[in-house]
Design a protein around this motif. Structure first.
Motif, mmCIF file in Angstrom:
data_model
loop_
_atom_site.group_PDB
_atom_site.id
_atom_site.type_symbol
_atom_site.label_atom_id
_atom_site.label_comp_id
_atom_site.label_asym_id
_atom_site.label_seq_id
_atom_site.Cartn_x
_atom_site.Cartn_y
_atom_site.Cartn_z
ATOM 1 N N ASP A 1 -3.730 13.125 -0.753
ATOM 2 C CA ASP A 1 -3.951 12.050 -0.353
ATOM 3 C C ASP A 1 -4.505 11.554 1.097
ATOM 4 O OD1 ASP A 1 -4.251 10.633 -3.308
ATOM 5 O OD2 ASP A 1 -1.667 10.437 -2.211
ATOM 6 N N GLY A 2 -3.977 13.148 2.154
ATOM 7 C CA GLY A 2 -4.066 12.739 3.283
ATOM 8 C C GLY A 2 -2.663 11.664 4.368
ATOM 9 N N TYR A 3 -1.907 11.618 3.609
ATOM 10 C CA TYR A 3 -1.117 11.045 4.028
ATOM 11 C C TYR A 3 0.354 10.439 3.238
ATOM 12 C CZ TYR A 3 -2.038 7.221 0.557
ATOM 13 O OH TYR A 3 -2.250 6.220 -0.526
ATOM 14 N N LEU A 4 1.601 10.250 3.921
ATOM 15 C CA LEU A 4 2.154 10.154 2.812
ATOM 16 C C LEU A 4 4.011 9.568 3.534
ATOM 17 C CD1 LEU A 4 3.859 12.481 0.634
ATOM 18 C CD2 LEU A 4 5.306 13.409 2.399
ATOM 19 N N LYS A 5 3.814 8.297 2.445
ATOM 20 C CA LYS A 5 4.429 7.169 2.886
ATOM 21 C C LYS A 5 5.954 7.184 2.864
ATOM 22 C CE LYS A 5 5.985 2.444 1.723
ATOM 23 N NZ LYS A 5 6.240 0.931 0.934
ATOM 24 N N ILE A 6 7.301 6.943 4.070
ATOM 25 C CA ILE A 6 9.048 7.319 4.361
ATOM 26 C C ILE A 6 9.450 5.873 4.229
ATOM 27 C CG2 ILE A 6 10.540 8.248 5.065
ATOM 28 C CD1 ILE A 6 8.118 9.711 6.826
ATOM 29 N N SER A 7 10.398 6.086 2.522
ATOM 30 C CA SER A 7 10.688 4.637 2.709
ATOM 31 C C SER A 7 11.864 4.774 3.437
ATOM 32 C CB SER A 7 10.277 4.096 0.625
ATOM 33 O OG SER A 7 9.340 4.078 0.563
ATOM 34 N N GLN A 8 12.332 3.820 4.519
ATOM 35 C CA GLN A 8 13.368 3.794 4.768
ATOM 36 C C GLN A 8 14.209 2.408 4.769
ATOM 37 O OE1 GLN A 8 13.249 7.584 7.891
ATOM 38 N NE2 GLN A 8 11.970 5.577 8.219
ATOM 39 N N PRO A 9 14.864 2.033 3.131
ATOM 40 C CA PRO A 9 15.489 0.704 3.762
ATOM 41 C C PRO A 9 16.292 0.423 4.584
ATOM 42 C CG PRO A 9 16.107 1.571 1.621
ATOM 43 C CD PRO A 9 14.882 2.770 2.228
ATOM 44 N N GLU A 10 17.612 1.834 5.112
ATOM 45 C CA GLU A 10 18.426 1.841 5.685
ATOM 46 C C GLU A 10 17.677 1.515 7.669
ATOM 47 O OE1 GLU A 10 17.018 6.345 5.776
ATOM 48 O OE2 GLU A 10 17.104 4.455 5.078
ATOM 49 N N LEU A 11 16.721 1.908 7.386
ATOM 50 C CA LEU A 11 16.396 1.806 9.451
ATOM 51 C C LEU A 11 15.927 0.368 9.623
ATOM 52 C CD1 LEU A 11 14.448 4.965 10.639
ATOM 53 C CD2 LEU A 11 16.208 3.879 10.896
ATOM 54 N N ARG A 12 15.892 -0.929 9.021
ATOM 55 C CA ARG A 12 15.418 -2.112 8.485
ATOM 56 C C ARG A 12 16.000 -2.974 9.304
ATOM 57 N NH1 ARG A 12 12.228 -5.294 5.365
ATOM 58 N NH2 ARG A 12 13.462 -8.012 5.694
ATOM 59 N N GLY A 13 16.959 -2.368 9.990
ATOM 60 C CA GLY A 13 18.418 -3.468 10.758
ATOM 61 C C GLY A 13 17.198 -2.611 12.389
ATOM 62 N N ALA A 14 16.616 -1.320 12.696
ATOM 63 C CA ALA A 14 16.601 -0.925 13.742
ATOM 64 C C ALA A 14 15.453 -1.592 14.221
ATOM 65 C CB ALA A 14 16.770 0.460 13.637
ATOM 66 N N ALA A 15 14.753 -2.034 12.396
ATOM 67 C CA ALA A 15 12.980 -2.432 13.309
ATOM 68 C C ALA A 15 13.122 -3.864 13.601
ATOM 69 C CB ALA A 15 12.546 -2.072 11.403
#
Length: 246
Positions: A14-28
């Motif tokens: 596909d030319g890309y890769l998604k990284i799901s990171q619910p643990e970083l929601r607070g940082a965002a």
């Protein structure tokens, strides 16, 4: 050795890769709060949103921004794609375009790839020997109407076949990569605050207009590689970086 939990085949395809990171929601969310203060407008007062896109940045890499750039899942993905030691850790998230639901939309939504090759004069251009790949970090929730980055899936193969080692400028490259990748399907880089997308340096992408109601915050960061890529570069399967096998 490639991490078996990282879907290298999907990146290859596909030319890309998604990284799901619910643990970083607070940082965002904490990073976004800092950016709102820096912008000098209110998240609760749409009348203060007067421009369709406003650029800000993180150049310090401190606080919640450091938590995001230090993502362990991101490091695992980059090690799997580029090889251990094949990329340079980021100290900051860099440029952050904030897109507001304001009409008319900004005229900045052309298909392109990012500049990826340093020049002797200190400038940057685009070539078939990229020195960077692209990291997109969602700092707000992004749905299909919230100006998600549009990605032409599989377009990295078309671009790899069209570029050589001679650098070209951004405008000329944009015309070329748009033309050769026009038939590729388009996907939207949607997700939750804290999620990331690692994008192949040849993957054609574009901004989208904002059709929703909530401002979209996203960082777009070049990840510098320790050596310029070439088809079949060190520690990377040849089919990931070349135009073969489309």
């Amino acid at each position: 050795m490639v991490d078996v939990d990282v879907d290298v085949a999907a990146f290859e395809r596909d030319g890309y890769l998604k990284i799901s990171q619910p643990e970083l929601r607070g940082a965002a969310e904490a990073a976004r709060a800092q950016l709102w203060r820096r912008l000098g407008v209110s998240p609760d007062d749409p009348s203060s949103w007067t421009e369709p896109v406003v650029w800000t940045s993180d150049m310090t890499g401190s606080g919640p921004f450091a938590e995001l750039t230090g993502s362990a899942p991101l490091a695992r993905v980059l090690d799997a794609l580029c090889g251990t030691g094949g990329w340079q850790p980021r100290g900051a998230l860099g440029n952050i375009p904030v897109r507001f639901p304001v009409r008319p939309s900004a005229d900045d939504r052309g298909w392109h790839i990012d500049m990826n090759t340093p020049l002797p004069d200190g400038g940057w251009a685009i070539s078939g020997r990229p020195h960077t790949l692209l990291l997109l970090t969602l700092l707000s929730d992004v749905g299909p109407d919230d100006a998600p980055t549009r990605i032409r899936r599989g377009s990295h193969r078309d671009v790899a076949a069209a570029l050589d080692e001679v650098p070209v400028d951004f405008i000329a490259a944009g015309e070329l990569v748009d033309r050769v990748s026009a038939a590729r399907p388009v996907v939207a880089a949607t997700g939750s605050a804290g999620d990331m997308y690692v994008v192949h340096p040849f993957t054609v992408h574009a901004a989208d207009e904002h059709r929703g109601s909530t401002p979209r915050f996203m960082a777009q960061t070049p990840v510098v590689l320790t050596a310029p890529l070439r088809p079949g570069g060190p520690s990377v399967p040849a089919r990931v970086w070349s135009g073969d096998g489309s």
